[in-house]
Write an enzyme that holds these catalytic residues in place. Sequence first.
Site, PDB file in Angstrom:
ATOM      1  CG  ASP A  39      -4.040  -3.320  -6.660  1.00  0.00           C
ATOM      2  OD1 ASP A  39      -3.356  -3.324  -5.277  1.00  0.00           O
ATOM      3  OD2 ASP A  39      -5.061  -3.890  -6.880  1.00  0.00           O
ATOM      4  CG  ASP A  84      -5.339  -7.615  -1.001  1.00  0.00           C
ATOM      5  OD1 ASP A  84      -5.221  -6.021  -0.560  1.00  0.00           O
ATOM      6  OD2 ASP A  84      -5.647  -8.355  -1.745  1.00  0.00           O
TER       7      ASP A  84
HETATM    8  C1  GLA Z   1      -5.272  -6.133  -4.620  1.00  0.00           C
HETATM    9  C2  GLA Z   1      -5.650  -5.434  -4.428  1.00  0.00           C
HETATM   10  C3  GLA Z   1      -7.379  -5.847  -3.535  1.00  0.00           C
HETATM   11  C4  GLA Z   1      -7.345  -5.915  -5.065  1.00  0.00           C
HETATM   12  C5  GLA Z   1      -6.960  -6.972  -5.807  1.00  0.00           C
HETATM   13  C6  GLA Z   1      -7.014  -7.489  -7.011  1.00  0.00           C
HETATM   14  O1  GLA Z   1      -4.876  -7.859  -4.103  1.00  0.00           O
HETATM   15  O2  GLA Z   1      -5.402  -4.611  -2.706  1.00  0.00           O
HETATM   16  O3  GLA Z   1      -8.543  -5.134  -2.898  1.00  0.00           O
HETATM   17  O4  GLA Z   1      -8.225  -5.267  -5.654  1.00  0.00           O
HETATM   18  O5  GLA Z   1      -5.528  -6.635  -5.821  1.00  0.00           O
HETATM   19  O6  GLA Z   1      -6.370  -7.893  -8.042  1.00  0.00           O
END
Ligand code: GLA
Length: 402
Positions: A140, A197
Amino acid sequence: MVRYQIVFISEEKKMLKLTPPMGWNSWNTFGPNINEQVVRESAKAIVDNGLDKLGYEYVVIDDCWSLKQRDENGRLVADPEKFPSGMKAVADYVHSLGLKFGMYSCAGTVTCAGYPASFDYEFIDARTFAEWGVDFLKYDYCYHPVAVSGKLSYRKMGAALANCGREILFSACSWGADNTHAWIRSTGASMWRSTGDIHDNFNSIRDIILQMLDVKNNYNTDFNGAMPFGGIGCFNDMDMLVVGMNGKGNVGLGGCTYEEYKTHFSAWALFGSPLMLGSDVRDIDEQTKSIITNREVIAINQDRLCAQPYLGYVRWIDETPCNAIVKPLENGDFAVLLINLFDHERLITFAGEQIGITPSTGVKLHATDLWTGEQFEIHNHILLENLQPHCCKFLRVKLVQD
Ligand code: GLA
């Protein structure tokens, strides 16, 4: 003094993923409430439902699996309350089912949810993951120091993974930020999140599709849509699937209808996104199963040509395309997705010209509807479909010459 030796990994040794990875990830449903029992039960459910036979092979634990502190040697520690047997035992169990095991870290100083992350710990962490038997690392981008380029951090982890003694698929998750598309292949990543997301509602699904087509773009100014940048060895990741979440769980904000989930799955398949299930696979209803097990749709996603889809000519209304998105396939067929992203009924069109077929070619177009199995000829190379809001028609089109 420690001396580092630069080792070049030969092509045979380096993992080259030839089609989009498939599997399950804990985040969409479980978020921070992840634990060993959920992972074991989900892995077992994948096998019990025959999903592994369709290609779903990676079982990935997302954020929130560790303690908030590293140990005295600077190593990450699995939270013993959530993972009492330890990660190696969980990995062994997943492997015993014939599946692969994935974990999560972040290029920042802490993960998105505030747990220790791998910035400046890349080589230690890659070794730890290798010792635990990890096959896949989602990486990430939260809390990444602004003074350091994303490119450097992803290359660092890429180098650490390539030298950790185990094949670990590198799944980058920098959401397309900092022009990820321009440098991601240089990091050794096999997939990269090109968009933000996902949430379990149609607005979110539509937003991601439009970003792939470069209509909307949340993260960059000079990024021309992710669509041309996926391909063999490094795939555009549109985020984990929400099919079957039905509004429940960590990102279950609203939920979708059956038709909307079909559209979502069709688009992810067409765009060559990894297909990572995000619903609770321990409890799959029949409708969800009928979507995620559609072999013909999965075959479009896993087509070995891995060509990127395109719009051909574009008829936009309100910044939304009204013509089909098409993709060439390995055997000469074309995948054709007519998709209504509008909130009202809309005529969506496909023309043979989009795939280079004009009347002078003398070619006939035979279509198979991938959701109904219906077969028909596309007369005069033109298809006009009045689609209900958020619905789609997904076709495999064969070129027939007399
Ligand atoms: C980010 C990523 C998500 C997930 C969250 C976890 O937002 O884009 O896919 O992994 O972190 O905290």
